[in-house]
Design a protein around this motif. Sequence first.
Motif, PDB file in Angstrom:
ATOM      1  N   LYS A   3       4.437  45.771 -47.026  1.00 39.57           N
ATOM      2  CA  LYS A   3       3.211  45.071 -47.393  1.00 39.57           C
ATOM      3  C   LYS A   3       3.494  44.109 -48.549  1.00 39.57           C
ATOM      4  O   LYS A   3       4.056  44.505 -49.577  1.00 39.57           O
ATOM      5  CB  LYS A   3       2.138  46.075 -47.819  1.00 39.57           C
ATOM      6  N   VAL A   4       3.086  42.850 -48.353  1.00 36.06           N
ATOM      7  CA  VAL A   4       3.321  41.819 -49.371  1.00 36.06           C
ATOM      8  C   VAL A   4       2.010  41.113 -49.689  1.00 36.06           C
ATOM      9  O   VAL A   4       1.274  40.701 -48.774  1.00 36.06           O
ATOM     10  CB  VAL A   4       4.362  40.775 -48.908  1.00 36.06           C
ATOM     11  N   LEU A   5       1.713  40.995 -50.966  1.00 37.31           N
ATOM     12  CA  LEU A   5       0.519  40.266 -51.413  1.00 37.31           C
ATOM     13  C   LEU A   5       0.936  38.932 -52.019  1.00 37.31           C
ATOM     14  O   LEU A   5       1.889  38.869 -52.797  1.00 37.31           O
ATOM     15  CB  LEU A   5      -0.256  41.079 -52.437  1.00 37.31           C
ATOM     16  N   PHE A   6       0.224  37.869 -51.655  1.00 35.00           N
ATOM     17  CA  PHE A   6       0.396  36.560 -52.269  1.00 35.00           C
ATOM     18  C   PHE A   6      -0.896  36.197 -53.000  1.00 35.00           C
ATOM     19  O   PHE A   6      -1.991  36.390 -52.462  1.00 35.00           O
ATOM     20  CB  PHE A   6       0.686  35.485 -51.216  1.00 35.00           C
ATOM     21  N   ALA A   7      -0.771  35.677 -54.209  1.00 34.38           N
ATOM     22  CA  ALA A   7      -1.938  35.229 -54.976  1.00 34.38           C
ATOM     23  C   ALA A   7      -1.826  33.727 -55.199  1.00 34.38           C
ATOM     24  O   ALA A   7      -0.795  33.234 -55.663  1.00 34.38           O
ATOM     25  CB  ALA A   7      -2.009  35.956 -56.313  1.00 34.38           C
ATOM     26  N   ALA A   8      -2.897  33.005 -54.854  1.00 31.70           N
ATOM     27  CA  ALA A   8      -2.911  31.550 -55.014  1.00 31.70           C
ATOM     28  C   ALA A   8      -4.298  31.105 -55.448  1.00 31.70           C
ATOM     29  O   ALA A   8      -5.253  31.897 -55.418  1.00 31.70           O
ATOM     30  CB  ALA A   8      -2.505  30.860 -53.720  1.00 31.70           C
ATOM     31  N   TYR A   9      -4.422  29.840 -55.832  1.00 34.09           N
ATOM     32  CA  TYR A   9      -5.705  29.347 -56.341  1.00 34.09           C
ATOM     33  C   TYR A   9      -6.685  29.049 -55.214  1.00 34.09           C
ATOM     34  O   TYR A   9      -7.774  29.593 -55.158  1.00 34.09           O
ATOM     35  CB  TYR A   9      -5.481  28.104 -57.201  1.00 34.09           C
ATOM     36  N   SER A  10      -6.301  28.168 -54.290  1.00 39.06           N
ATOM     37  CA  SER A  10      -7.141  27.817 -53.144  1.00 39.06           C
ATOM     38  C   SER A  10      -6.225  27.248 -52.068  1.00 39.06           C
ATOM     39  O   SER A  10      -5.002  27.208 -52.227  1.00 39.06           O
ATOM     40  CB  SER A  10      -8.213  26.795 -53.531  1.00 39.06           C
ATOM     41  N   LEU A  11      -6.831  26.783 -50.968  1.00 40.24           N
ATOM     42  CA  LEU A  11      -6.036  26.162 -49.907  1.00 40.24           C
ATOM     43  C   LEU A  11      -6.511  24.738 -49.651  1.00 40.24           C
ATOM     44  O   LEU A  11      -6.593  24.275 -48.513  1.00 40.24           O
ATOM     45  CB  LEU A  11      -6.087  27.006 -48.634  1.00 40.24           C
TER      46      LEU A  11
END
Length: 357
Positions: A3-11
């Motif tokens: 399981k991998v989580l990615f955190a970003a601002y928006s798309l």
Amino acid sequence: MKKVLFAAYSLDVGGIETALINLLKEICNDYEITLVLEKKEGIFLKDLPENINVIEYRKSSSSNVFVRKVQNFIRQMMFKSKYKNKFDYSVCYATYSFPCSFVARVSSKKPILFVHNDYMSFYNNNVKQYKEFFYNLQVFEYQKIIFVSNYDKAVFDIKMHEFANKTMFINNLIDYKKIIDKSNEKVDDFKKSKEVTFINIGRHDEKQKKLSRIIAATKKLNRDKYKFRVVFIGDGIDDEKYFKQANGVKNIEFLGVKENPYPYLKESDCLLMSSQFEGYPVVFVESMILNKPIVTTLVSDANKDIKDKFGIVTENSLDGVYDGMKKFLDEGFEIKKKFDPEKFNKDIINELKKVFS
């Protein structure tokens, strides 16, 4: 399956967002992926693979400082209670976002930080501010720190040498088949010209992009009697400033932001970049895929990857932009060795496998 989580601002439209979409598409069948967005919005949302779980972690927007702090604390505690160490790996993909850093550091025991910009230049070579930025991100908690530019990694390794053993260089993946395919789409607001067409694609932000240099250089070349045109694709906080500066200059066109900029790039003669600083511009690789020469100020890995191979690298100044445009108008530029995007991606994927192993 890990399981991998990615955190970003928006798309929304942008180089970092494009790179993230390309990365997620490449690995989504090998890992169980959750994407946390500070703002669950943007035109690239529809491009996400269906097997990626998307959640929102939005910080408080209250104008009252006390209320904002309380609300953010409560949201942090709620996120921790639900997701603390629930993932095998977690990635802060938006370097500049402190909420994304929090999310990544909480979600696994193996957090990873991606660095997409030249933060030394962003802070005007102020080493103290540079270090404070990374310490505020709590860089010491990350297992790996991945730079998309060799140059930025080298700067970090020198200025923050105590973390140099954690750093890696991995460029951004590129969806070259999509770029080639979408470059063949027809557009109504742009036609190929007999005159040399320079194109700039990106955010309209003077602090970083310095588009005023292109406008000023264009006026100067017009006085020198050169025949050409400049097309800007994109928008941003400094639109009005640029419109005013270019007022009355007939060979400058502003076409606004485009979800698909590739037909415009394909029909132009040269990508033109005037930036003060960059991480690693995705548009470099996009131009190489479409076999378009590049004129760029000296940013990121331009000397290593662009100079004398795919274009002209100039001094990082208004005079540099003028000289680069003039040189291209006088001499052109022939790309002698075709870019191999398949090998480019394969090398990156091999490095990414090391990260999630």
